[in-house]
Write a protein that holds these residues in place. Structure first.
Motif, PDB file in Angstrom:
ATOM      1  N   GLY A  30       0.812  -1.263   0.237  1.00 25.43           N
ATOM      2  CA  GLY A  30       0.379   0.616  -0.321  1.00 25.43           C
ATOM      3  C   GLY A  30       0.760   0.896  -0.068  1.00 25.43           C
ATOM      4  N   ASP A  31       0.432   2.195   0.222  1.00 27.61           N
ATOM      5  CA  ASP A  31       0.495   3.876  -0.551  1.00 27.61           C
ATOM      6  C   ASP A  31       2.377   4.066   1.318  1.00 27.61           C
ATOM      7  OD1 ASP A  31       0.242   4.720  -2.933  1.00 27.61           O
ATOM      8  OD2 ASP A  31      -2.373   5.315  -1.357  1.00 27.61           O
ATOM      9  N   GLY A  32       1.471   3.084   2.327  1.00 28.11           N
ATOM     10  CA  GLY A  32       2.172   3.015   3.605  1.00 28.11           C
ATOM     11  C   GLY A  32       3.859   2.717   3.097  1.00 28.11           C
ATOM     12  N   VAL A  33       4.191   1.612   2.747  1.00 29.31           N
ATOM     13  CA  VAL A  33       5.124   1.022   1.955  1.00 29.31           C
ATOM     14  C   VAL A  33       5.641   2.202   1.853  1.00 29.31           C
ATOM     15  CG1 VAL A  33       6.222  -0.584   0.967  1.00 29.31           C
ATOM     16  CG2 VAL A  33       4.516  -1.422   1.758  1.00 29.31           C
ATOM     17  N   LEU A  34       5.598   2.521   1.130  1.00 26.80           N
ATOM     18  CA  LEU A  34       6.175   3.950   0.205  1.00 26.80           C
ATOM     19  C   LEU A  34       6.465   5.132   1.469  1.00 26.80           C
ATOM     20  CD1 LEU A  34       7.346   5.386  -2.281  1.00 26.80           C
ATOM     21  CD2 LEU A  34       5.503   6.018  -3.259  1.00 26.80           C
ATOM     22  N   PHE A  35       5.318   5.330   1.953  1.00 29.99           N
ATOM     23  CA  PHE A  35       5.625   6.475   2.985  1.00 29.99           C
ATOM     24  C   PHE A  35       6.387   6.277   3.897  1.00 29.99           C
ATOM     25  CE2 PHE A  35       4.385   7.610   7.618  1.00 29.99           C
ATOM     26  CZ  PHE A  35       4.459   9.325   7.443  1.00 29.99           C
ATOM     27  N   GLU A  36       6.976   4.828   4.323  1.00 27.23           N
ATOM     28  CA  GLU A  36       8.465   4.182   4.963  1.00 27.23           C
ATOM     29  C   GLU A  36       9.054   4.905   4.256  1.00 27.23           C
ATOM     30  OE1 GLU A  36       8.606   0.500   6.864  1.00 27.23           O
ATOM     31  OE2 GLU A  36       6.105   0.658   7.893  1.00 27.23           O
ATOM     32  N   VAL A  37       9.655   4.242   3.126  1.00 27.83           N
ATOM     33  CA  VAL A  37      10.930   4.587   2.684  1.00 27.83           C
ATOM     34  C   VAL A  37      11.099   5.789   1.939  1.00 27.83           C
ATOM     35  CG1 VAL A  37      11.331   3.834  -0.012  1.00 27.83           C
ATOM     36  CG2 VAL A  37      10.603   2.051   0.588  1.00 27.83           C
ATOM     37  N   LEU A  38      10.760   6.590   2.068  1.00 30.79           N
ATOM     38  CA  LEU A  38      10.541   8.280   1.501  1.00 30.79           C
ATOM     39  C   LEU A  38      11.161   8.730   2.944  1.00 30.79           C
ATOM     40  CD1 LEU A  38      10.043  10.312   0.027  1.00 30.79           C
ATOM     41  CD2 LEU A  38       7.355  10.900   1.620  1.00 30.79           C
ATOM     42  N   ASN A  39      10.309   9.020   4.541  1.00 30.21           N
ATOM     43  CA  ASN A  39      11.329   9.138   5.837  1.00 30.21           C
ATOM     44  C   ASN A  39      12.371   8.430   5.841  1.00 30.21           C
ATOM     45  OD1 ASN A  39       8.705  11.225   6.838  1.00 30.21           O
ATOM     46  ND2 ASN A  39       7.722   9.565   5.546  1.00 30.21           N
ATOM     47  N   GLY A  40      12.511   6.968   5.783  1.00 28.16           N
ATOM     48  CA  GLY A  40      13.763   6.515   5.947  1.00 28.16           C
ATOM     49  C   GLY A  40      14.910   7.459   5.482  1.00 28.16           C
ATOM     50  N   MET A  41      14.228   7.809   3.599  1.00 25.23           N
ATOM     51  CA  MET A  41      15.905   8.229   2.759  1.00 25.23           C
ATOM     52  C   MET A  41      15.749   9.666   3.254  1.00 25.23           C
ATOM     53  SD  MET A  41      16.262   5.749  -0.055  1.00 25.23           S
ATOM     54  CE  MET A  41      16.705   7.380  -1.649  1.00 25.23           C
ATOM     55  N   PHE A  42      14.605  10.527   3.905  1.00 25.01           N
ATOM     56  CA  PHE A  42      14.656  11.749   5.130  1.00 25.01           C
ATOM     57  C   PHE A  42      16.007  11.703   5.957  1.00 25.01           C
ATOM     58  CE2 PHE A  42      12.165  13.689   1.620  1.00 25.01           C
ATOM     59  CZ  PHE A  42      12.631  15.331   1.155  1.00 25.01           C
ATOM     60  N   GLU A  43      15.965  10.079   6.254  1.00 28.59           N
ATOM     61  CA  GLU A  43      16.449  10.378   7.058  1.00 28.59           C
ATOM     62  C   GLU A  43      18.030  10.120   7.626  1.00 28.59           C
ATOM     63  OE1 GLU A  43      13.147   8.865  10.438  1.00 28.59           O
ATOM     64  OE2 GLU A  43      14.473   7.494   9.660  1.00 28.59           O
ATOM     65  N   ARG A  44      18.617   9.855   6.732  1.00 20.81           N
ATOM     66  CA  ARG A  44      20.319   9.640   6.183  1.00 20.81           C
ATOM     67  C   ARG A  44      20.049  11.553   6.253  1.00 20.81           C
ATOM     68  NH1 ARG A  44      20.721   4.896   2.745  1.00 20.81           N
ATOM     69  NH2 ARG A  44      22.845   5.555   1.799  1.00 20.81           N
ATOM     70  N   LEU A  45      21.947  11.578   5.830  1.00 22.90           N
ATOM     71  CA  LEU A  45      22.452  12.968   5.829  1.00 22.90           C
ATOM     72  C   LEU A  45      22.786  13.072   4.551  1.00 22.90           C
ATOM     73  CD1 LEU A  45      25.169  12.531   8.323  1.00 22.90           C
ATOM     74  CD2 LEU A  45      23.678  14.105   8.323  1.00 22.90           C
ATOM     75  N   ASP A  46      23.286  12.525   3.103  1.00 19.00           N
ATOM     76  CA  ASP A  46      22.935  12.421   1.766  1.00 19.00           C
ATOM     77  C   ASP A  46      21.433  12.033   1.140  1.00 19.00           C
ATOM     78  OD1 ASP A  46      22.435   9.942   2.398  1.00 19.00           O
ATOM     79  OD2 ASP A  46      24.027   8.995   1.477  1.00 19.00           O
ATOM     80  N   TRP A  47      20.742  12.404   1.910  1.00 21.24           N
ATOM     81  CA  TRP A  47      18.738  12.390   1.280  1.00 21.24           C
ATOM     82  C   TRP A  47      19.461  13.619  -0.323  1.00 21.24           C
ATOM     83  CZ3 TRP A  47      16.716  17.246   0.067  1.00 21.24           C
ATOM     84  CH2 TRP A  47      17.130  18.006   0.668  1.00 21.24           C
ATOM     85  N   GLN A  48      20.029  14.479  -0.097  1.00 24.71           N
ATOM     86  CA  GLN A  48      19.820  15.223  -1.186  1.00 24.71           C
ATOM     87  C   GLN A  48      20.729  13.973  -3.102  1.00 24.71           C
ATOM     88  OE1 GLN A  48      20.788  18.794  -0.033  1.00 24.71           O
ATOM     89  NE2 GLN A  48      19.456  19.724  -1.155  1.00 24.71           N
ATOM     90  N   GLN A  49      21.456  13.629  -2.041  1.00 23.78           N
ATOM     91  CA  GLN A  49      22.137  12.871  -3.495  1.00 23.78           C
ATOM     92  C   GLN A  49      21.614  11.577  -3.955  1.00 23.78           C
ATOM     93  OE1 GLN A  49      25.865  11.774  -2.189  1.00 23.78           O
ATOM     94  NE2 GLN A  49      26.358  10.308  -4.160  1.00 23.78           N
TER      95      GLN A  49
END
Length: 607
Positions: free
Chosen positions: A246-265
């Motif tokens: 569901g959309d909830g899995v992508l919600f987890e992925v998206l926020n996990g990526m924003f928890e990286r220091l290198d999120w932009q790259q």
């Protein structure tokens, strides 16, 4: 049975006899149909696709299999057609009367057959009554101009290499392009009615195999598994991250990526994708709507082709702030009726998407009103929006335990699955199953591409190390703090509301067309405000006609749709439901702003 006669290979670009001024021919060959006298196929590989011209007694009928509908090809020694596969090259032209392009007497691995067979796999858009659907077709070409298999195979491989270069958008060479990077598949087996495993195995994996796209498949096994995975792993090792569920899995992925220091790259180099196996599937439906791709529930063909083709575009994200959390959203923020239906219908999850309709009736009969203040920064002219710019670098962020903080060193400990489950259970807060823990399950045998791997949830190597203190990074906020006064150019509405729902995608569910004018990257959020005083019949009409977006034209004293770039909702009282991308968040003040061009998203090649 068919024979082939070698005609002039056109490795340098030339103009074809049947092509228009913009179409270039790379290869062409004549194939004879021995079972039909005076019948030949003139096959050309062009910049447009695979052209099939059938000539019989001076009459010519031509069809082109578009390049964007072809997912891959394969060369084999002898006839090997999968059960249920599409028919040969002729069927695309002569309908139900399928001619044989391969020798009926040629068995699998027949050493006496010196022919080389090229199988081209395509999923062609066809109209069925009032709808479009994709139909699988296998085009079979038999090369046997030479008296040795190696020579015939060389000709078939030349066609295959050229086709792969065209599909990949790379210069034509005799060696097919190779992308060693795999896709990362994160699958939640509990999404929706719980059929994500089956759908991946039967709908997605076979197309990835035909396209020769390898993947690593990981099945989620506890709360925030996908989030921790993308935060703690080297995501650059994969060509993309695919959320299956569901959309909830992508919600987890998206926020996990924003928890990286290198999120932009990470966002720039690793595109995201969604395979809809949940109940709502709003983003997937929006993508299909915008890219003219048929959306049929439980049919993932078009979106799987997008994984194979690798075309990406940018998508907006919305930064959402509550009293204790900062998160990023790709779909919607809701307060009131729709959020109540979404969360409270969880008990009917086995019904799939139908649970929303059933619970909607219950909520209209027992209609609730919510007091509060809704503030927003209205976009006055959406037809003249400035071109979205890349966001600024990070400023303040929020840690997982709720304390506003700045990035600091991350200490790691082993993540224990059971303690995570029990600690969330003790908190007493309702959690969405789509993004909640997925129970341990037995090993499954998956049909996967050569070079692909299935990682069982019981695999010893599947455990991750989770940071003690996690910081949310991301673009810098332009808004005042949540409890501060808003600028004077904001609009404020106070009173009783039935619902306030804000979406930045065209669909918020498979059948709910919320914002027809919305684009993936346009810098606009669409806020629907329904105030107390609206009749139940109007609400029922709104929900029944959700697929036609009739609410967009229902601007009245009680219902209106407003384009905004930022908003704040301050509910009164302790009880109510707030959702972000369908996920329950703490009830209380909430504000959000949109940031364009943040995420790369894999999309179909049909626009």
């Amino acid at each position: 049975m068919a024979d082939s006669q070698q005609s002039k290979d056109v490795m340098n670009v030339v103009e074809g006899e049947y092509s228009d001024s913009k179409e270039h021919v790379y290869l062409q060959e004549t194939f004879y149909i021995l079972s039909k006298k005076n019948s030949v196929f003139r096959v050309r590989l062009t910049s447009k696709g695979l052209s099939l011209a059938k000539e019989t007694d001076g009459n010519c009928k031509e069809q082109t299999i578009l390049l964007r509908d072809i997912v891959g090809s394969k060369c084999m020694r002898s006839k090997r057609r999968r059960p249920g596969a599409g028919s040969c090259v002729c069927s695309s032209l002569v309908g139900p009367h399928q001619l044989k392009v391969v020798d009926e007497n040629s068995g699998d691995l027949d050493e006496n057959d010196i022919s080389a067979y090229l199988y081209v796999y395509a999923y062609i858009l066809k109209r069925s009554r009032r709808t479009l659907k994709r139909e699988r077709t296998t085009i079979t070409l038999r090369f046997r101009s030479y008296d040795k298999y190696d020579d015939n195979n060389r000709e078939a491989q030349k066609w295959r290499a050229t086709l792969k270069c065209l599909i990949a958008g790379q210069p034509i060479t005799y060696s097919p392009p190779v992308n060693d990077k795999k896709l990362l598949i994160l699958l939640n087996p509990k999404s929706g009615p719980g059929k994500a495993r089956e759908q991946f195995q039967t709908k997605v994996a076979p197309i990835l195999q035909e396209a020769e796209v390898p993947y690593d498949l990981h099945v989620t096994k506890y709360a925030q598994y996908a989030r921790e995975f993308v935060r703690t792993r080297n995501v650059y090792a994969w060509r993309g991250v695919v959320a299956v569920g569901g959309d909830g899995v992508l919600f987890e992925v998206l926020n996990g990526m924003f928890e990286r220091l290198d999120w932009q790259q990470a966002f720039e180099e690793v595109p995201l994708a969604i395979m809809p196996c949940g109940s709502g599937n709003g983003l997937a439906r929006s993508i299909c709507h915008l890219y003219n791709e048929p959306y049929i529930p439980q049919n993932l063909t078009g979106l799987t082709m997008a994984l194979a083709r690798g075309k990406s575009t940018h998508m907006d994200v919305v930064r959402v702030e509550t009293k204790t959390k900062i998160m990023f959203s790709f779909l919607s923020v809701g307060w009131g009726l729709l959020s109540d239906i979404d969360i409270e219908s969880e008990r009917l999850r086995a019904m799939g998407g139908q649970r929303f309709a059933v619970w909607a009736v219950a909520r209209i009969l027992g209609l609730r009103k919510y007091k509060g203040v809704v503030s927003y920064l209205k976009i006055k002219d959406i037809s003249n929006l400035p071109k979205p710019k890349q966001p600024l670098t990070l400023s303040h962020s929020v840690s997982q335990d709720g304390a506003l903080d700045s990035p600091d060193a991350e200490a790691f400990i082993d993540c224990d699955e059971h303690s995570e489950v029990f600690s969330n259970a003790r908190s007493g807060r309702h959690q969405r199953v789509d993004s909640w823990y997925s129970v341990n399950s037995r090993r499954s045998a998956f049909f996967s591409t050569r070079g692909s791997e299935y990682h069982s949830v019981t695999s010893e190597n599947s455990e991750m190390r989770s940071p003690v203190h996690v910081c949310m990074h991301g673009p810098a906020s332009h808004l005042p703090s949540l409890m501060s006064q808003l600028p004077s150019n904001w609009v404020h509405e106070q009173g009783e509301f039935i619902m306030v729902h804000v979406s930045y995608q065209s669909y918020i569910g498979e059948d709910f067309l919320f914002a027809p004018r919305s684009q993936l990257c346009d810098g606009v959020m669409w806020m629907l405000i329904i105030k107390a005083g609206v009749s139940r019949s109007q609400l029922l009409s709104f929900l029944v006609n959700a697929g036609q977006a009739s609410h967009v034209e229902m601007n009245s004293e009680y219902i209106k749709m407003v384009p905004v770039s930022a908003f704040r909702i301050v509910p009164e009282g302790p009880d109510g439901i707030l959702t972000v991308d369908g996920e329950l968040v703490e009830y209380g003040p909430i504000q959000a702003e949109i940031f364009p061009n943040i995420v790369k998203l894999l999309v179909p090649d049909n626009k």
